[in-house]
Design a protein around this motif. Structure first.
Motif: not given
Length: 70
Positions: A34-56
């Motif tokens: 579970n700990e590794f799975a959570d880390d992998l999910f967080d990393i994948a989500l971060t990489l996927q959303r990296r190019k999104e425009k930030p919200l004010s």
């Protein structure tokens, strides 16, 4: 190259040398923890959303008020 980067390169190189079957086995083991799975999910989500425009702050606050959470 930092020590962490060098260590990660060693691991990636080792994974690349494995057969697909063995790579899948290792990934299944990581995801079963579970700990590794959570880390992998967080990393994948971060990489996927990296190019999104930030919200004010104001737009986030407006949306929270609109939905009744604030």
């Amino acid at each position: 190259m930092t020590k962490s980067e060098a260590i990660s390169e060693v691991f990636i190189t080792a994974l690349r040398t494995l057969s697909k079957r063995n790579r899948i086995f290792i990934l299944e083991k990581l995801l079963a923890d579970n700990e590794f799975a959570d880390d992998l999910f967080d990393i994948a989500l971060t990489l996927q959303r990296r190019k999104e425009k930030p919200l004010s702050y104001d737009s986030v606050r407006r949306e929270i008020k609109r939905t009744g959470c604030l």
